[in-house]
Design a protein around this motif. Structure first.
Motif, PDB file in Angstrom:
ATOM      1  N   GLU A  81       1.070  10.709 -10.195  1.00  0.00           N
ATOM      2  CA  GLU A  81       1.589   9.366 -10.452  1.00  0.00           C
ATOM      3  C   GLU A  81       2.034   8.669  -9.167  1.00  0.00           C
ATOM      4  O   GLU A  81       1.787   7.474  -8.979  1.00  0.00           O
ATOM      5  CB  GLU A  81       2.759   9.437 -11.440  1.00  0.00           C
ATOM      6  N   LYS A  82       2.678   9.410  -8.278  1.00  0.00           N
ATOM      7  CA  LYS A  82       3.109   8.809  -7.005  1.00  0.00           C
ATOM      8  C   LYS A  82       1.917   8.371  -6.171  1.00  0.00           C
ATOM      9  O   LYS A  82       1.948   7.324  -5.529  1.00  0.00           O
ATOM     10  CB  LYS A  82       3.970   9.796  -6.214  1.00  0.00           C
ATOM     11  N   ARG A 107       0.577   5.152  -7.658  1.00  0.00           N
ATOM     12  CA  ARG A 107       1.449   4.032  -7.279  1.00  0.00           C
ATOM     13  C   ARG A 107       1.215   3.618  -5.831  1.00  0.00           C
ATOM     14  O   ARG A 107       1.178   2.437  -5.505  1.00  0.00           O
ATOM     15  CB  ARG A 107       2.914   4.405  -7.466  1.00  0.00           C
ATOM     16  N   ASN A 108       1.063   4.597  -4.966  1.00  0.00           N
ATOM     17  CA  ASN A 108       0.818   4.329  -3.552  1.00  0.00           C
ATOM     18  C   ASN A 108      -0.507   3.588  -3.369  1.00  0.00           C
ATOM     19  O   ASN A 108      -0.583   2.603  -2.624  1.00  0.00           O
ATOM     20  CB  ASN A 108       0.817   5.649  -2.778  1.00  0.00           C
ATOM     21  N   SER A 166      -0.132   0.022  -4.681  1.00  0.00           N
ATOM     22  CA  SER A 166       0.688  -0.764  -3.761  1.00  0.00           C
ATOM     23  C   SER A 166      -0.128  -1.230  -2.561  1.00  0.00           C
ATOM     24  O   SER A 166      -0.090  -2.406  -2.185  1.00  0.00           O
ATOM     25  CB  SER A 166       1.880   0.073  -3.307  1.00  0.00           C
ATOM     26  N   SER A 214       3.973   6.436   1.611  1.00  0.00           N
ATOM     27  CA  SER A 214       4.387   5.985   0.274  1.00  0.00           C
ATOM     28  C   SER A 214       5.657   5.155   0.364  1.00  0.00           C
ATOM     29  O   SER A 214       5.996   4.427  -0.555  1.00  0.00           O
ATOM     30  CB  SER A 214       4.609   7.184  -0.648  1.00  0.00           C
TER      31      SER A 214
END
Length: 122
Positions: free
Chosen positions: A62-63, A66-67, A70, A119
């Motif tokens: 998930e991270k 998101r990264n 973004s 991140s």
């Protein structure tokens, strides 16, 4: 690198299906906001495609997703900024020299956004 492409493709695919469903609903939905048989089938198939794309996204951390999102959003905004600078130059609001300076800075930022693996940013 394939992760980035897959995430962006999946997100774009989901967005396209949702926009198509919205258009489809405006064109073919009856006055009670209900679909008839064929229309239901089309929306069901589209929702199944969305679920498959969501399942693809769930394969990744998930991270990391998101990264990727973004950084992709930054790239979209920088490209939009470059188009605005170009339009301002065409309209005479910026000289060629000013526009070139802005575009060079935008290109530098685009390269950084493409290459960035961070991140968190200061």
């Amino acid at each position: 690198e394939h992760v980035v492409e897959n995430v962006i493709f999946s997100l774009s695919f989901i967005r396209a299906h949702k926009e198509a469903q919205n258009y489809f609903q405006k064109q073919f939905c009856n006055s009670e906001n209900e679909f008839r048989g064929a229309e239901k089938s089309v929306i069901k198939e589209s929702n199944e495609q969305i679920e498959m794309a969501l399942a693809e996204l769930k394969l990744y951390d998930e991270k990391e997703v998101r990264n990727i999102v973004s950084h992709f959003f930054c790239i979209v905004l920088l490209n939009k900024q470059a188009r605005i600078v170009s339009r301002y130059q065409t309209q005479g609001l910026l000289s060629e020299r000013e526009a070139t300076t802005f575009v060079e800075e935008i290109e530098d930022q685009l390269l950084k956004a493409h290459m960035c693996q961070k991140s968190l940013h200061p």
